[in-house]
Design an enzyme around this catalytic site. Structure first.
Site, PDB file in Angstrom:
ATOM      1  N   GLU A   1     -12.482 -27.082  -7.608  1.00 38.32           N
ATOM      2  CA  GLU A   1     -13.423 -25.986  -7.854  1.00 38.32           C
ATOM      3  C   GLU A   1     -14.658 -26.227  -6.996  1.00 38.32           C
ATOM      4  O   GLU A   1     -15.291 -27.268  -7.104  1.00 38.32           O
ATOM      5  CB  GLU A   1     -13.789 -25.922  -9.340  1.00 38.32           C
ATOM      6  CG  GLU A   1     -14.987 -25.043  -9.671  1.00 38.32           C
ATOM      7  CD  GLU A   1     -14.873 -23.613  -9.144  1.00 38.32           C
ATOM      8  OE1 GLU A   1     -13.798 -22.999  -9.298  1.00 38.32           O
ATOM      9  OE2 GLU A   1     -15.863 -23.113  -8.545  1.00 38.32           O
TER      10      GLU A   1
ATOM     11  N   SER B   1     -13.769 -21.988 -15.806  1.00 36.29           N
ATOM     12  CA  SER B   1     -13.295 -21.158 -16.937  1.00 36.29           C
ATOM     13  C   SER B   1     -14.421 -20.401 -17.623  1.00 36.29           C
ATOM     14  O   SER B   1     -14.622 -20.525 -18.827  1.00 36.29           O
ATOM     15  CB  SER B   1     -12.589 -22.048 -17.972  1.00 36.29           C
ATOM     16  OG  SER B   1     -11.534 -22.746 -17.361  1.00 36.29           O
TER      17      SER B   1
ATOM     18  N   CYS C   1     -17.456 -11.546 -16.400  1.00 33.17           N
ATOM     19  CA  CYS C   1     -17.686 -10.218 -16.986  1.00 33.17           C
ATOM     20  C   CYS C   1     -18.840 -10.236 -17.972  1.00 33.17           C
ATOM     21  O   CYS C   1     -19.380  -9.191 -18.327  1.00 33.17           O
ATOM     22  CB  CYS C   1     -16.458  -9.748 -17.750  1.00 33.17           C
ATOM     23  SG  CYS C   1     -14.912 -10.300 -17.059  1.00 33.17           S
TER      24      CYS C   1
ATOM     25  N   ARG D   1      -7.704 -33.089 -21.070  1.00 33.54           N
ATOM     26  CA  ARG D   1      -6.295 -32.691 -21.166  1.00 33.54           C
ATOM     27  C   ARG D   1      -5.511 -33.197 -19.953  1.00 33.54           C
ATOM     28  O   ARG D   1      -4.518 -32.614 -19.565  1.00 33.54           O
ATOM     29  CB  ARG D   1      -6.211 -31.178 -21.280  1.00 33.54           C
ATOM     30  CG  ARG D   1      -7.123 -30.669 -22.405  1.00 33.54           C
ATOM     31  CD  ARG D   1      -7.011 -29.202 -22.567  1.00 33.54           C
ATOM     32  NE  ARG D   1      -5.714 -28.871 -23.154  1.00 33.54           N
ATOM     33  CZ  ARG D   1      -5.388 -27.676 -23.597  1.00 33.54           C
ATOM     34  NH1 ARG D   1      -6.257 -26.689 -23.501  1.00 33.54           N
ATOM     35  NH2 ARG D   1      -4.208 -27.439 -24.098  1.00 33.54           N
TER      36      ARG D   1
ATOM     37  N   VAL E   1     -11.518 -26.316  -1.083  1.00 35.78           N
ATOM     38  CA  VAL E   1     -10.322 -26.477  -0.260  1.00 35.78           C
ATOM     39  C   VAL E   1     -10.544 -25.672   1.018  1.00 35.78           C
ATOM     40  O   VAL E   1     -10.759 -24.461   0.968  1.00 35.78           O
ATOM     41  CB  VAL E   1      -9.061 -26.033  -1.009  1.00 35.78           C
ATOM     42  CG1 VAL E   1      -7.845 -26.035  -0.072  1.00 35.78           C
ATOM     43  CG2 VAL E   1      -8.811 -26.968  -2.187  1.00 35.78           C
TER      44      VAL E   1
ATOM     45  N   ASP F   1      -8.162 -12.863  -9.113  1.00 34.50           N
ATOM     46  CA  ASP F   1      -8.812 -11.875  -8.246  1.00 34.50           C
ATOM     47  C   ASP F   1      -8.369 -11.957  -6.789  1.00 34.50           C
ATOM     48  O   ASP F   1      -8.768 -11.120  -5.981  1.00 34.50           O
ATOM     49  CB  ASP F   1     -10.337 -12.044  -8.306  1.00 34.50           C
ATOM     50  CG  ASP F   1     -10.911 -11.666  -9.659  1.00 34.50           C
ATOM     51  OD1 ASP F   1     -10.131 -11.266 -10.555  1.00 34.50           O
ATOM     52  OD2 ASP F   1     -12.143 -11.763  -9.818  1.00 34.50           O
TER      53      ASP F   1
ATOM     54  N   ASN G   1      -6.369 -14.120 -16.581  1.00 35.67           N
ATOM     55  CA  ASN G   1      -5.861 -14.969 -17.659  1.00 35.67           C
ATOM     56  C   ASN G   1      -4.358 -14.816 -17.844  1.00 35.67           C
ATOM     57  O   ASN G   1      -3.645 -15.794 -18.069  1.00 35.67           O
ATOM     58  CB  ASN G   1      -6.588 -14.633 -18.966  1.00 35.67           C
ATOM     59  CG  ASN G   1      -7.879 -15.413 -19.108  1.00 35.67           C
ATOM     60  OD1 ASN G   1      -7.866 -16.573 -19.479  1.00 35.67           O
ATOM     61  ND2 ASN G   1      -8.997 -14.795 -18.763  1.00 35.67           N
TER      62      ASN G   1
ATOM     63  N   TYR H   1      -5.312   7.954 -38.466  1.00 30.16           N
ATOM     64  CA  TYR H   1      -6.277   8.993 -38.812  1.00 30.16           C
ATOM     65  C   TYR H   1      -6.944   8.716 -40.142  1.00 30.16           C
ATOM     66  O   TYR H   1      -6.277   8.490 -41.158  1.00 30.16           O
ATOM     67  CB  TYR H   1      -5.621  10.383 -38.882  1.00 30.16           C
ATOM     68  CG  TYR H   1      -6.469  11.354 -39.654  1.00 30.16           C
ATOM     69  CD1 TYR H   1      -7.724  11.706 -39.166  1.00 30.16           C
ATOM     70  CD2 TYR H   1      -6.074  11.854 -40.885  1.00 30.16           C
ATOM     71  CE1 TYR H   1      -8.553  12.549 -39.895  1.00 30.16           C
ATOM     72  CE2 TYR H   1      -6.888  12.703 -41.616  1.00 30.16           C
ATOM     73  CZ  TYR H   1      -8.130  13.039 -41.117  1.00 30.16           C
ATOM     74  OH  TYR H   1      -8.959  13.856 -41.829  1.00 30.16           O
TER      75      TYR H   1
ATOM     76  N   TRP I   1      -6.857  15.690 -35.458  1.00 31.48           N
ATOM     77  CA  TRP I   1      -6.167  15.554 -34.179  1.00 31.48           C
ATOM     78  C   TRP I   1      -6.963  14.560 -33.352  1.00 31.48           C
ATOM     79  O   TRP I   1      -8.082  14.864 -32.927  1.00 31.48           O
ATOM     80  CB  TRP I   1      -6.113  16.890 -33.428  1.00 31.48           C
ATOM     81  CG  TRP I   1      -5.175  17.909 -33.995  1.00 31.48           C
ATOM     82  CD1 TRP I   1      -5.504  18.936 -34.840  1.00 31.48           C
ATOM     83  CD2 TRP I   1      -3.759  18.040 -33.751  1.00 31.48           C
ATOM     84  NE1 TRP I   1      -4.379  19.672 -35.138  1.00 31.48           N
ATOM     85  CE2 TRP I   1      -3.301  19.153 -34.488  1.00 31.48           C
ATOM     86  CE3 TRP I   1      -2.841  17.307 -32.989  1.00 31.48           C
ATOM     87  CZ2 TRP I   1      -1.964  19.560 -34.480  1.00 31.48           C
ATOM     88  CZ3 TRP I   1      -1.517  17.723 -32.980  1.00 31.48           C
ATOM     89  CH2 TRP I   1      -1.085  18.831 -33.722  1.00 31.48           C
TER      90      TRP I   1
END
Lengths: 462, 462
Positions: free
Chosen positions: B37, B43, B47, B74, B84, B292, B314, B435, B443
C-alpha cells in the site's frame, strides 16, 4: 340504454378501482355501472385508521381517496348504504337492500364484480358488545373509537388493552400509546407478529417493552369485564384480569364471502373466493372478484392464500376493470410482503416463514444477521436484523424477515422482487444495491444475510 | 515456507478484502500473503470522506474498517508506504519502492491481485497546485482539506467553490454548506448529476437552489486564481471569475492502471482492467484484478463499464479471495446502481440513461411520474419523482432514476433487482412491494412509474 350492465358489490378499494378502470375504458353508452356499498364511505384507506386514531392524521376525510360524489361524477351509479343480500348466478341478478329506506329489490347484471372485503374476527365472549370495546376495521369503527376516547376525557385512569398482536394490534398499540394510554397487548401466540417466525417476533416483543408497551404472550381472552354502567372495565384471561378503560380488538379478519358461499361460488381453504389470474371467479365467465374477499396464488409456495391488504385490493381492481372494460390484465400472485411499524421500530416480512416452508414440504436453512441500516460510522446508524430462509440444496430464496429501526422495513422489497424472480441466495449476493454511507453499509444488510445463507446452504450439504 | 505466495497491490477495499478472504480459506502454511500500500491507510471508506469533512462523522479513524495492524495480526505481510512501480508478468515478480526509506526491490509471486484503484481527474490548469485547492479521494486528501479549513478560521469571507457536480461534487457541496460556507458548484455539463438524464438532473439543480447552493451549468473552468501568498482566491471560467477561499475538486476518477498498461495487461475502453467473472485478468491464469481499477460487465447494455464504488470493490475482493484461496466465486456484473444525497434531497439511478440506451442501439420509451414516498395523508409525505426507461416492444426495463426526499433513494433497489432478473415493466406492475401508510402510498411510486411505462410501451406501437 348501455349495451352492458356491470354490477359491483362493495365500494372500497377493489370494487371502486374496478369500476373506475372499467369506466376509463368504456363510456356510459357502452357500459352501465351500478355499485353497491353497505357502509357510509367509499374508497378509503382502512390501513390509515391507526394513524388517524393516534392523531398523526388529522381528519377522517384525509383517509378517503374518492367520495361517493366523485364516483358519481364519473357516471357510476353508486348506491350507498345499500347491501347486497342475495346473488342469483343463473338468473344473473343480485338482491339489494337499502338500509336507509328498508326497500329491497332484485337487479340484473351482465358482468359482476364481487368486492365484499373482509370482516373482523370477533370471538364470542361475554362482554364483547360492551361500550368501550372497539374494532378498527372501518371508518365507522374508527370514529366510534375516537368518540369513545373523547367521552373518556383526559382524567382518571387511562388504560388501554389491545387484543391481538398482529399488524393492527401493534399499530393500535402505538396509537393508544401516542394518545397517552398505558397500553397492554394481549397476544394469544408465542410472540407478537405471528406473521414472523417466533425468533424475530421476540425482537418485536423486546422493542415493544422498550417503548413502554406491555405485551403478554400466550394470553387467551376469556371475558370482557363490564361495570354496572355496561362500560368495559377490563379483560380477563384464564390467569389474570387486566383493567381497561378501553379495549381495541385487532384480532384479524376473514373473507366476507357468505353471499358467494350461498351462491355456490368456489371458495378456498381460508374461505376466500378462488379466481384465475384475470381475477375471474373460477368457472364463471362473467363474475370477477378481488380485494380482501379472495384468495390469491402464493408464488413461493404455490398454494392459495388470503392476504387482506389495500395494495393488493387496488391491483385486483385495476386488473378486473381492465378485463371488464375490454382490455387485458392479470394478477399473477403475491409473495406475501408486508411492512409495519410500532413507533420507530420497523417490521417487514416476505415469502415463507419456517412453518410455511415446512407445511409445503420444503427443506430449508436459515441465516440471521445483525447489521445497521446506514454505514456504522454515519449518524443515526441503528441496528437492523435480517433473517433469510433458503431452500436446501437449490439455495432458492424462500423468505425474508426484518426487524430494525428507521430505514429498515422497505429493504424487504429487494427480497420481494428476488422471490418473484425465483432467485437463489447465491444470485442475491451479487445484487447491485444502492450504496452510500447515509443509506447503507458497504455491504447492504440484505446482502450480508444472503452471504450467510449461502454458507448455510453449502454447509448443510444435501 | 508456504506452498504459494500471493502478492496484492493496493491496500484498500478490493485488495484487502481479497487478502482477508484468501487468508480465511488458507492458513499461513499454505499461502504467504504480501500486500503493498503506497499510502498511510488501509481498508477505509473513501465514500465517507464528505461526511467527515461536513462534521457528521467525528473522526478520521471512524472511516477505517481495518488498520494495518489488524491485517498483520491475520498473518498478512502488509507493507505500508510501499509503491509497486513495476510488474514483470513473465518473470512473475513486482518491483516495490519503499517511499520512506527509498529502498527498491523485486519480489516474486505465484498469484497476483491488482487493486490499484482510481486516481482523481485533475485537469492541467494554471493554479491547480495552489494552497486551498483540494481533491477528496483519499484520507490524506480529506485531512489536508480539513487542515486548510482550520487554517482559514471562522472569520472573513467563507466562499467555497466545488468543481464538478457528480456524486462527489454534490456531497462536498453539502459538506461545505454544513461548515458554513457559501457554496458555488461549477458544473461543466448541462445539469448537475450527469449520471442522470438532464430532465432529472434539472430537479437536482432546482433542489440545490432551494438549499442555498448555487450551481452554474455549462461552466468550463479555465484557471484557478491565486493571490500573492500563493493561496487560491478564486476560480475562472471563460465568462466569470468566482471568488473562493477554498476550492474542492470533485471531477471524478479514472482507473489507476499505468502499471497494468506497461505490463501489457488487457484494458477496456475506459482504461480499466478487463477480467472474467471470476475477476481473473483476461488471458492471465494467476492474475486477478478488482475494485476501481477494473471495468465490469454492465448486465443491461452488455458492455464493459468503469464504475468506481466501494460496494463493488468489496464484492470483487470477496470473489478474488475465494478463488485465490481455492474456493469459487463469481462477480456476474453490475446494473449501475448508485444513490446519493444533498442535505435532505435523495438521488438514485440504476441501469441505462436515455443516452446509454441510444448508444447501444436500443429503442425505448420513458415514463416520469411524481408521487410521495409515504401515503399522501401521512405526516412527512414529500414529493418523489421516478423516471423509468423501457425497451420498445419488449417492455424490458432498461433504467430507473429517482429524485426525492427522505425515503426515496433506496427504492431504486427494486429496479436494480428487476434489471438483474431482466423483468419487463409489465411484470413490475404486479410486484408485491411492502405497503403501509408510513412507508408508501397504496401504489408504490415505482409501481406507478411501471404502470405509466407499460402504457408508453403499448402506446408507442412498434
Amino acid at each position: 340504454m348501455a349495451a352492458e350492465r356491470l354490477v359491483v358489490i362493495g365500494g372500497d378499494a377493489a370494487g371502486m378501482s374496478a369500476a373506475s378502470q372499467a369506466r376509463r375504458l368504456k363510456g356510459p353508452d357502452e357500459l352501465e355501472i351500478v355499485a353497491f356499498e353497505r357502509g357510509h364511505f367509499t374508497s378509503y384507506s382502512a390501513c390509515g385508521i391507526p394513524y388517524w386514531v393516534s392523531g398523526d392524521v388529522g381528519a377522517r376525510d384525509d383517509l378517503i381517496a374518492r367520495t361517493p360524489e366523485e364516483h358519481r361524477e364519473r357516471s357510476i351509479d353508486l348506491r350507498m348504504r345499500t347491501e347486497v343480500t342475495g346473488l342469483d348466478v343463473s338468473g344473473r341478478r343480485v338482491r339489494a337492500l337499502d338500509r336507509e329506506s328498508g326497500e329491497a329489490y332484485w337487479t340484473g347484471y351482465d358482468k359482476l364484480v364481487i368486492a365484499t372485503g373482509a370482516r373482523p374476527v370477533r370471538p364470542e365472549l361475554p362482554g364483547m358488545d360492551a361500550a368501550g370495546v372497539h374494532g378498527v376495521q372501518t371508518l365507522d369503527d374508527g370514529q366510534a373509537l375516537l368518540d369513545s376516547l373523547d367521552a373518556l376525557g383526559t382524567e382518571g385512569a387511562r388504560r388501554a388493552v389491545v387484543v391481538g398482536a398482529g399488524y393492527i394490534g401493534v399499530e393500535m398499540a402505538e396509537a393508544m400509546l401516542k394518545r397517552g394510554f398505558e397500553v397492554t397487548v394481549l397476544n394469544r401466540g408465542e410472540q407478537p407478529m405471528a406473521t414472523l417466525d417466533p425468533d424475530m417476533g421476540r425482537l418485536v416483543h423486546e422493542a415493544m417493552d422498550g417503548l413502554g408497551i406491555t405485551t403478554v404472550n400466550g394470553a387467551a381472552v376469556t371475558e370482557i369485564l363490564t361495570g354496572a354502567d355496561g362500560r368495559v372495565t377490563g379483560v380477563a384471561t384464564d390467569a389474570v384480569r387486566y383493567p381497561a378503560d378501553v379495549v381495541v380488538l385487532g384480532i384479524g379478519v376473514e373473507p366476507e364471502t357468505g353471499l358467494a358461499r350461498e351462491a355456490g361460488l368456489p371458495l378456498g381453504p381460508q374461505g376466500g373466493l378462488l379466481t384465475d389470474q384475470a381475477m375471474r371467479v373460477v368457472g364463471h365467465e362473467d363474475i370477477w372478484a378481488g380485494g380482501d374477499c379472495v384468495e390469491v396464488l402464493d408464488l413461493v409456495s404455490g398454494r392459495p392464500r388470503h392476504i387482506p391488504l389495500g395494495t393488493h385490493a387496488n391491483k385486483h381492481g385495476q386488473v378486473i376493470g381492465s378485463n371488464v372494460g375490454g382490455g387485458y390484465g392479470t394478477f399473477p400472485g403475491v409473495v406475501g410482503t408486508a411492512v409495519s411499524k410500532v413507533c420507530d421500530l420497523e417490521i417487514a416480512r416476505t415469502g415463507l416463514r419456517e412453518k410455511d416452508a415446512a407445511a409445503v414440504g420444503l427443506r430449508f436453512v436459515t441465516a440471521t444477521i445483525e447489521s445497521t441500516q446506514r454505514a456504522g460510522y454515519y449518524p443515526g446508524a441503528k441496528p437492523m436484523t435480517v433473517k433469510m430462509i433458503a431452500e436446501l440444496r437449490t439455495g432458492r430464496l424462500l423468505g425474508v424477515q426484518i426487524v430494525g429501526r428507521e430505514g429498515s422495513a422497505k429493504r424487504v422489497d429487494v427480497a420481494a422482487v428476488a422471490l418473484t424472480a425465483r432467485m437463489t441466495v447465491e444470485q442475491m449476493t451479487a445484487l447491485d444495491l444502492g450504496y452510500a454511507p447515509p443509506f447503507s453499509p458497504v455491504w447492504d444488510p440484505v446482502l450480508v444475510a444472503a452471504r450467510k445463507a449461502v454458507a448455510a446452504v453449502r454447509g448443510a450439504g444435501n
